[in-house]
Scaffold this motif. Structure first.
Motif, short mmCIF file in Angstrom:
data_model
loop_
_atom_site.label_atom_id
_atom_site.label_comp_id
_atom_site.label_asym_id
_atom_site.label_seq_id
_atom_site.Cartn_x
_atom_site.Cartn_y
_atom_site.Cartn_z
N GLY A 12 0.64 -1.39 0.14
CA GLY A 12 -0.64 0.26 -0.31
C GLY A 12 0.95 1.34 -0.06
O GLY A 12 1.62 1.17 0.66
N MET A 13 0.69 2.20 -0.89
CA MET A 13 1.35 3.35 -0.26
C MET A 13 1.01 4.32 0.63
O MET A 13 1.80 5.24 0.34
N THR A 15 -1.28 6.27 1.55
CA THR A 15 -1.56 8.17 1.93
C THR A 15 -2.44 8.77 2.93
O THR A 15 -2.66 9.73 3.06
N LYS A 26 5.57 2.59 4.58
CA LYS A 26 4.29 2.61 5.86
C LYS A 26 4.43 1.83 6.66
O LYS A 26 4.74 1.83 8.25
N PRO A 106 -0.91 -1.76 -7.92
CA PRO A 106 -2.25 -1.41 -6.69
C PRO A 106 -3.05 -1.73 -7.03
O PRO A 106 -4.08 -0.82 -7.56
N GLY A 108 -5.33 -3.81 -5.43
CA GLY A 108 -6.12 -4.04 -4.26
C GLY A 108 -6.05 -5.41 -3.32
O GLY A 108 -5.07 -6.01 -3.55
N LEU A 109 -6.32 -5.07 -2.30
CA LEU A 109 -5.50 -6.65 -1.08
C LEU A 109 -6.24 -7.84 -1.61
O LEU A 109 -5.44 -9.08 -1.56
N LEU A 129 -2.12 -7.81 8.34
CA LEU A 129 -2.44 -6.70 7.99
C LEU A 129 -1.59 -5.58 9.09
O LEU A 129 -1.89 -5.40 9.97
N ASP A 131 -1.42 -3.03 8.95
CA ASP A 131 -2.37 -1.14 9.58
C ASP A 131 -2.38 -1.62 10.92
O ASP A 131 -2.91 -1.18 11.67
N GLU A 226 -11.04 -1.36 -6.03
CA GLU A 226 -9.92 -2.06 -6.50
C GLU A 226 -10.82 -3.88 -5.92
O GLU A 226 -11.63 -4.14 -5.67
N GLN A 228 -11.41 -6.53 -3.72
CA GLN A 228 -11.00 -6.46 -3.02
C GLN A 228 -11.21 -8.22 -1.80
O GLN A 228 -12.32 -9.09 -1.91
#
Ligand code: G1P
Length: 287
Positions: A12-13, A15, A26, A106, A108-109, A129, A131, A226, A228
């Motif tokens: 992921g970028m 953002t 990130k 990119p 999507g997941l 993930l 995050d 995306e 998903q």
């Protein structure tokens, strides 16, 4: 069947965290002094899984450097007699068998997870993930693996997030959102509040049946244009049981600025060498 392989999508970028993530992945943002990705890798290793595939993308070179050996640094620390730091650095490069693949676009997941097909083969696998980090007595992915062991079907790690937050998550529709393990009726990615079946959200931890790969191949782009993972899991749930498990632990969304700050403060307060001074500093801010 023991879960032997884990996949960490990290393409992921970032953002939500610009400008910090303009040149830095990130996943390398530190919680106190440890990159979030290292916390995720440690969770996997604590759960007894040793083969890890990290799905990266362009500009993510720092991730591979971090888990590699760092000969100059090791020599320097050795020469200076900094034994504790040396041990810490050596530990990182021998944590697990880490493999890498690049997601070239990119998309999507779901598409990122499809990149893991060759690595995974035909066995159930873990997805984590970066995050979402969770402070827990027992590693969350180990908690899910225990549920998998009993049910022998896909398990998604969930917690209630409140109705005001459902639009940010993959959400489970089920007869009993209070139950700790419950069958999924439907999964919806980022639903409007009025469309959500509950406020039980999937929070970045999964044990997935390999049938998912064939499903992702034909899954159409969904939320945000995306491909998903949630949509593919929803199709899987119509073919075989998928279980929602409410995991134990304090979860932080470190991809979000406030979540990142909460994690930073709480992890710092848990550190013996920092907690006392940091707590009195925080208390002094109240005046
Ligand atoms: C992703 C998933 C979503 C999940 C969320 C939190 O969304 O697509 O289903 O609930 O992570 O783990 P993202 O936060 O990348 O938009």
């Amino acid at each position: 069947m023991k879960i032997k392989k884990a996949v960490i999508p990290a393409a992921g970028m970032g953002t939500r965290f610009l400008p910090a993530t303009k040149a830095m992945p990130k996943e390398m943002l530190p919680i106190v002094d440890k990159p979030t990705l290292q916390l995720v890798v440690e969770e996997i290793v604590e759960a007894g899984i040793e083969d890890i595939l990290i799905i990266t993308g362009r500009g993510k070179g720092a991730i591979e450097d971090h888990f590699d050996k760092s000969i100059e640094l090791e020599n320097l620390l050795r020469d200076k007699g900094k034994d504790e730091e040396l041990e810490e650095v050596l530990k990182i490069s021998s944590l697990a068998n880490i493999f890498y693949i690049r997601q070239k676009e990119p998309l999507g997941l779901g598409h990122a997870v499809l990149c893991a097909r060759q690595f995974v083969g035909n066995e159930p696998f873990a997805v984590l993930l970066g995050d979402d980090i969770v402070y827990a007595d027992e590693p969350v992915i180990g908690q899910l693996a225990a549920v998998y062991d009993e049910k022998k079907n896909t398990v998604v790690g969930c917690q209630r997030v409140g109705w005001e937050n459902v639009h940010k998550y993959g959400v489970v529709d089920t007869d009993d959102p209070e139950a700790s393990v419950v069958k999924v009726k439907r999964l919806t990615e980022k639903p409007e509040r009025s469309e959500a079946g509950s406020d039980l959200a999937v929070l970045g931890r999964y044990i997935i049946d390999p049938e998912i790969f064939e499903i992702i191949e034909t899954t159409k782009p969904g939320a945000g244009g995306e491909i998903q993972l949630t949509d593919a899991l929803n199709i899987l749930a119509s073919r075989q049981p998928v279980w929602a498990y409410t995991f134990e632990g304090r979860r932080y969304d470190v991809g979000d600025k406030l979540g990142f700050l909460e994690a930073t403060v709480e992890y710092a307060l848990r550190r013996k060498e920092l907690s006392e001074e940091f707590k009195s500093y925080l208390t002094s801010l109240k005046d």
